[in-house]
Motif scaffolding. Sequence first.
Motif, PDB file in Angstrom:
ATOM      1  N   ILE A 153       0.853  -1.193   0.000  1.00 49.93           N
ATOM      2  CA  ILE A 153       0.000   0.000   0.000  1.00 49.93           C
ATOM      3  C   ILE A 153       0.887   1.240   0.000  1.00 49.93           C
ATOM      4  CG2 ILE A 153      -1.850   1.241   1.192  1.00 49.93           C
ATOM      5  CD1 ILE A 153      -2.543  -1.387   2.605  1.00 49.93           C
ATOM      6  N   ARG A 154       0.558   2.167  -0.871  1.00 51.62           N
ATOM      7  CA  ARG A 154       1.268   3.448  -0.925  1.00 51.62           C
ATOM      8  C   ARG A 154       0.272   4.563  -0.597  1.00 51.62           C
ATOM      9  NH1 ARG A 154       5.284   5.001  -5.792  1.00 51.62           N
ATOM     10  NH2 ARG A 154       6.371   3.269  -4.760  1.00 51.62           N
ATOM     11  N   TYR A 155       0.643   5.425   0.344  1.00 48.65           N
ATOM     12  CA  TYR A 155      -0.254   6.497   0.766  1.00 48.65           C
ATOM     13  C   TYR A 155       0.577   7.712   1.140  1.00 48.65           C
ATOM     14  CZ  TYR A 155       1.102   4.595   5.316  1.00 48.65           C
ATOM     15  OH  TYR A 155       1.817   4.139   6.387  1.00 48.65           O
ATOM     16  N   ASN A 156      -0.097   8.848   1.327  1.00 42.49           N
ATOM     17  CA  ASN A 156       0.634  10.095   1.589  1.00 42.49           C
ATOM     18  C   ASN A 156       0.220  10.777   2.882  1.00 42.49           C
ATOM     19  OD1 ASN A 156      -1.881  11.027   0.914  1.00 42.49           O
ATOM     20  ND2 ASN A 156      -1.285  11.863  -1.088  1.00 42.49           N
ATOM     21  N   GLU A 157      -0.501  10.056   3.726  1.00 41.17           N
ATOM     22  CA  GLU A 157      -0.875  10.613   5.026  1.00 41.17           C
ATOM     23  C   GLU A 157      -0.606   9.586   6.098  1.00 41.17           C
ATOM     24  OE1 GLU A 157      -4.759  12.239   5.284  1.00 41.17           O
ATOM     25  OE2 GLU A 157      -4.668  13.245   3.332  1.00 41.17           O
ATOM     26  N   ASN A 158       0.295   9.926   7.017  1.00 41.70           N
ATOM     27  CA  ASN A 158       0.665   8.996   8.071  1.00 41.70           C
ATOM     28  C   ASN A 158      -0.480   8.730   9.031  1.00 41.70           C
ATOM     29  OD1 ASN A 158       2.484   7.289   9.329  1.00 41.70           O
ATOM     30  ND2 ASN A 158       3.244   8.883  10.704  1.00 41.70           N
ATOM     31  N   SER A 159      -1.472   9.618   9.066  1.00 38.84           N
ATOM     32  CA  SER A 159      -2.568   9.490  10.030  1.00 38.84           C
ATOM     33  C   SER A 159      -3.568   8.398   9.662  1.00 38.84           C
ATOM     34  CB  SER A 159      -3.310  10.829  10.143  1.00 38.84           C
ATOM     35  OG  SER A 159      -3.828  11.225   8.884  1.00 38.84           O
ATOM     36  N   ILE A 160      -3.482   7.821   8.438  1.00 37.66           N
ATOM     37  CA  ILE A 160      -4.478   6.817   8.029  1.00 37.66           C
ATOM     38  C   ILE A 160      -4.027   5.387   8.343  1.00 37.66           C
ATOM     39  CG2 ILE A 160      -5.233   8.345   6.160  1.00 37.66           C
ATOM     40  CD1 ILE A 160      -3.836   6.437   4.219  1.00 37.66           C
ATOM     41  N   GLU A 161      -2.923   5.244   9.048  1.00 39.68           N
ATOM     42  CA  GLU A 161      -2.444   3.892   9.355  1.00 39.68           C
ATOM     43  C   GLU A 161      -3.450   3.112  10.202  1.00 39.68           C
ATOM     44  OE1 GLU A 161       1.409   3.833  11.063  1.00 39.68           O
ATOM     45  OE2 GLU A 161       2.416   4.498   9.233  1.00 39.68           O
ATOM     46  N   SER A 181       8.351   2.015   4.319  1.00 35.80           N
ATOM     47  CA  SER A 181       9.336   2.886   3.685  1.00 35.80           C
ATOM     48  C   SER A 181       8.772   4.293   3.551  1.00 35.80           C
ATOM     49  CB  SER A 181       9.721   2.358   2.296  1.00 35.80           C
ATOM     50  OG  SER A 181      10.184   1.030   2.372  1.00 35.80           O
ATOM     51  N   VAL A 182       9.655   5.268   3.686  1.00 39.35           N
ATOM     52  CA  VAL A 182       9.289   6.668   3.484  1.00 39.35           C
ATOM     53  C   VAL A 182       9.832   7.087   2.124  1.00 39.35           C
ATOM     54  CG1 VAL A 182       9.457   9.025   4.344  1.00 39.35           C
ATOM     55  CG2 VAL A 182       9.378   7.101   5.963  1.00 39.35           C
ATOM     56  N   MET A 183       8.922   7.487   1.244  1.00 39.63           N
ATOM     57  CA  MET A 183       9.291   7.864  -0.119  1.00 39.63           C
ATOM     58  C   MET A 183       9.460   9.368  -0.215  1.00 39.63           C
ATOM     59  SD  MET A 183       9.010   4.743  -1.193  1.00 39.63           S
ATOM     60  CE  MET A 183       9.101   4.859  -2.975  1.00 39.63           C
ATOM     61  N   PRO A 184      10.121   9.858  -1.264  1.00 42.33           N
ATOM     62  CA  PRO A 184      10.230  11.310  -1.478  1.00 42.33           C
ATOM     63  C   PRO A 184       8.848  11.945  -1.635  1.00 42.33           C
ATOM     64  CG  PRO A 184      11.801  10.132  -2.862  1.00 42.33           C
ATOM     65  CD  PRO A 184      10.908   9.088  -2.248  1.00 42.33           C
ATOM     66  N   GLY A 185       8.702  13.158  -1.154  1.00 45.15           N
ATOM     67  CA  GLY A 185       7.416  13.828  -1.228  1.00 45.15           C
ATOM     68  C   GLY A 185       6.487  13.444  -0.091  1.00 45.15           C
ATOM     69  N   ASN A 186       7.047  12.965   1.018  1.00 47.85           N
ATOM     70  CA  ASN A 186       6.264  12.591   2.198  1.00 47.85           C
ATOM     71  C   ASN A 186       5.248  11.489   1.884  1.00 47.85           C
ATOM     72  OD1 ASN A 186       5.733  12.792   4.950  1.00 47.85           O
ATOM     73  ND2 ASN A 186       4.038  14.238   4.647  1.00 47.85           N
ATOM     74  N   GLU A 187       5.677  10.549   1.058  1.00 47.89           N
ATOM     75  CA  GLU A 187       4.844   9.385   0.764  1.00 47.89           C
ATOM     76  C   GLU A 187       5.368   8.182   1.539  1.00 47.89           C
ATOM     77  OE1 GLU A 187       4.566   8.572  -3.347  1.00 47.89           O
ATOM     78  OE2 GLU A 187       3.450  10.394  -3.852  1.00 47.89           O
ATOM     79  N   PHE A 188       4.430   7.272   1.857  1.00 46.90           N
ATOM     80  CA  PHE A 188       4.767   6.089   2.634  1.00 46.90           C
ATOM     81  C   PHE A 188       4.372   4.835   1.844  1.00 46.90           C
ATOM     82  CE2 PHE A 188       3.832   9.549   5.516  1.00 46.90           C
ATOM     83  CZ  PHE A 188       4.883   9.513   6.417  1.00 46.90           C
ATOM     84  N   GLU A 189       5.139   3.781   2.049  1.00 50.87           N
ATOM     85  CA  GLU A 189       4.817   2.488   1.431  1.00 50.87           C
ATOM     86  C   GLU A 189       4.985   1.398   2.483  1.00 50.87           C
ATOM     87  OE1 GLU A 189       5.948   1.180  -2.773  1.00 50.87           O
ATOM     88  OE2 GLU A 189       7.253  -0.093  -1.530  1.00 50.87           O
ATOM     89  N   VAL A 190       3.930   0.630   2.702  1.00 48.40           N
ATOM     90  CA  VAL A 190       3.962  -0.449   3.686  1.00 48.40           C
ATOM     91  C   VAL A 190       3.669  -1.769   2.986  1.00 48.40           C
ATOM     92  CG1 VAL A 190       3.348   0.970   5.676  1.00 48.40           C
ATOM     93  CG2 VAL A 190       1.543  -0.057   4.283  1.00 48.40           C
ATOM     94  N   THR A 191       4.253  -2.838   3.518  1.00 49.94           N
ATOM     95  CA  THR A 191       4.033  -4.182   2.987  1.00 49.94           C
ATOM     96  C   THR A 191       3.559  -5.077   4.122  1.00 49.94           C
ATOM     97  OG1 THR A 191       5.782  -3.891   1.340  1.00 49.94           O
ATOM     98  CG2 THR A 191       5.071  -6.137   1.800  1.00 49.94           C
ATOM     99  N   TYR A 192       2.387  -5.697   3.912  1.00 48.66           N
ATOM    100  CA  TYR A 192       1.810  -6.628   4.876  1.00 48.66           C
ATOM    101  C   TYR A 192       1.832  -8.044   4.304  1.00 48.66           C
ATOM    102  CZ  TYR A 192      -0.231  -2.678   7.483  1.00 48.66           C
ATOM    103  OH  TYR A 192      -0.430  -1.522   8.214  1.00 48.66           O
ATOM    104  N   GLU A 193       2.106  -8.993   5.163  1.00 50.93           N
ATOM    105  CA  GLU A 193       1.871 -10.396   4.813  1.00 50.93           C
ATOM    106  C   GLU A 193       0.538 -10.799   5.417  1.00 50.93           C
ATOM    107  OE1 GLU A 193       3.459 -14.730   6.198  1.00 50.93           O
ATOM    108  OE2 GLU A 193       5.004 -13.296   5.582  1.00 50.93           O
ATOM    109  N   ILE A 194      -0.394 -11.210   4.579  1.00 53.10           N
ATOM    110  CA  ILE A 194      -1.741 -11.488   5.071  1.00 53.10           C
ATOM    111  C   ILE A 194      -2.237 -12.833   4.559  1.00 53.10           C
ATOM    112  CG2 ILE A 194      -2.252  -9.013   5.089  1.00 53.10           C
ATOM    113  CD1 ILE A 194      -4.059  -9.483   2.697  1.00 53.10           C
ATOM    114  N   ARG A 195      -3.165 -13.384   5.285  1.00 52.50           N
ATOM    115  CA  ARG A 195      -3.900 -14.582   4.864  1.00 52.50           C
ATOM    116  C   ARG A 195      -5.381 -14.205   4.886  1.00 52.50           C
ATOM    117  NH1 ARG A 195      -0.555 -19.064   4.883  1.00 52.50           N
ATOM    118  NH2 ARG A 195       1.433 -18.735   5.967  1.00 52.50           N
ATOM    119  N   VAL A 196      -5.974 -14.206   3.701  1.00 59.24           N
ATOM    120  CA  VAL A 196      -7.344 -13.703   3.567  1.00 59.24           C
ATOM    121  C   VAL A 196      -8.354 -14.779   3.939  1.00 59.24           C
ATOM    122  CG1 VAL A 196      -6.685 -12.051   1.795  1.00 59.24           C
ATOM    123  CG2 VAL A 196      -7.396 -14.341   1.132  1.00 59.24           C
TER     124      VAL A 196
END
Length: 227
Positions: A153-161, A181-196
């Motif tokens: 997931i890539r998002y640009n607001e830390n408050s939506i975690e 990860s923190v991307m340039p332009g105050n963007e964030f990228e998170v990786t989850y391992e999930i079992r649906v």
Amino acid sequence: METLNFKDIFKSSILEKSSSISIVDAIIGLLVAFALGLFIYLIYKKTFTGVIYSHTFNISLIIMTMATALIIIGISSNVLLSLGMVGALSIVRFRTPIKDPMDIVYIFWAIVVGILCGAGFIGLAITGSILIGTVLLIFVNKIKIENPYLLVIRYNENSIENSLEHVISKHAKKHSLKSKSVMPGNEFEVTYEIRVKENDMSFINNISSIEGVKSAIMLSYDGNFTA
């Protein structure tokens, strides 16, 4: 009293123990190696679960079985030849990368069968190949293992975690945060391992609809990445 030196021992124990090759036994060994190599070929084709099936690799398993049997037949008749063969093979280097661990299993299986056929243990090679093939067919095709997914997931607001955690927890049986990860332009990228739950992928739309989320990607993971 006559004494033996190293030269006499070497001649009596090695040079005089060379035997001629039986053409009939060699042909039988090679034919059985071909048949078992073909059996390995069929099992590999039946149980392949990777991304791209390689027909040339599968054919090489047959040739590898026969070539190994041919080497063993040759060196079993002459000890000096076996010493030279060991020295020659020690300089061989294989540079082709093996991406799937199961490919290593099939390569080792083909080599073992070739050794047994070349050494004359035909019954053991046949029995072992049947048992190994049966195990592979049962565990690869019959027993289904639930592989996890990777949610990026890539998002640009830390408050939506917290909102992301809530949606994921609601629709996933199990999940864990693997990286952030923190991307340039105050963007964030998170990786989850999930079992649906019951292969329910509809929650991806719920995540994408959250304000601030730029992208949400689900990847199936079984040792290789496939979208």
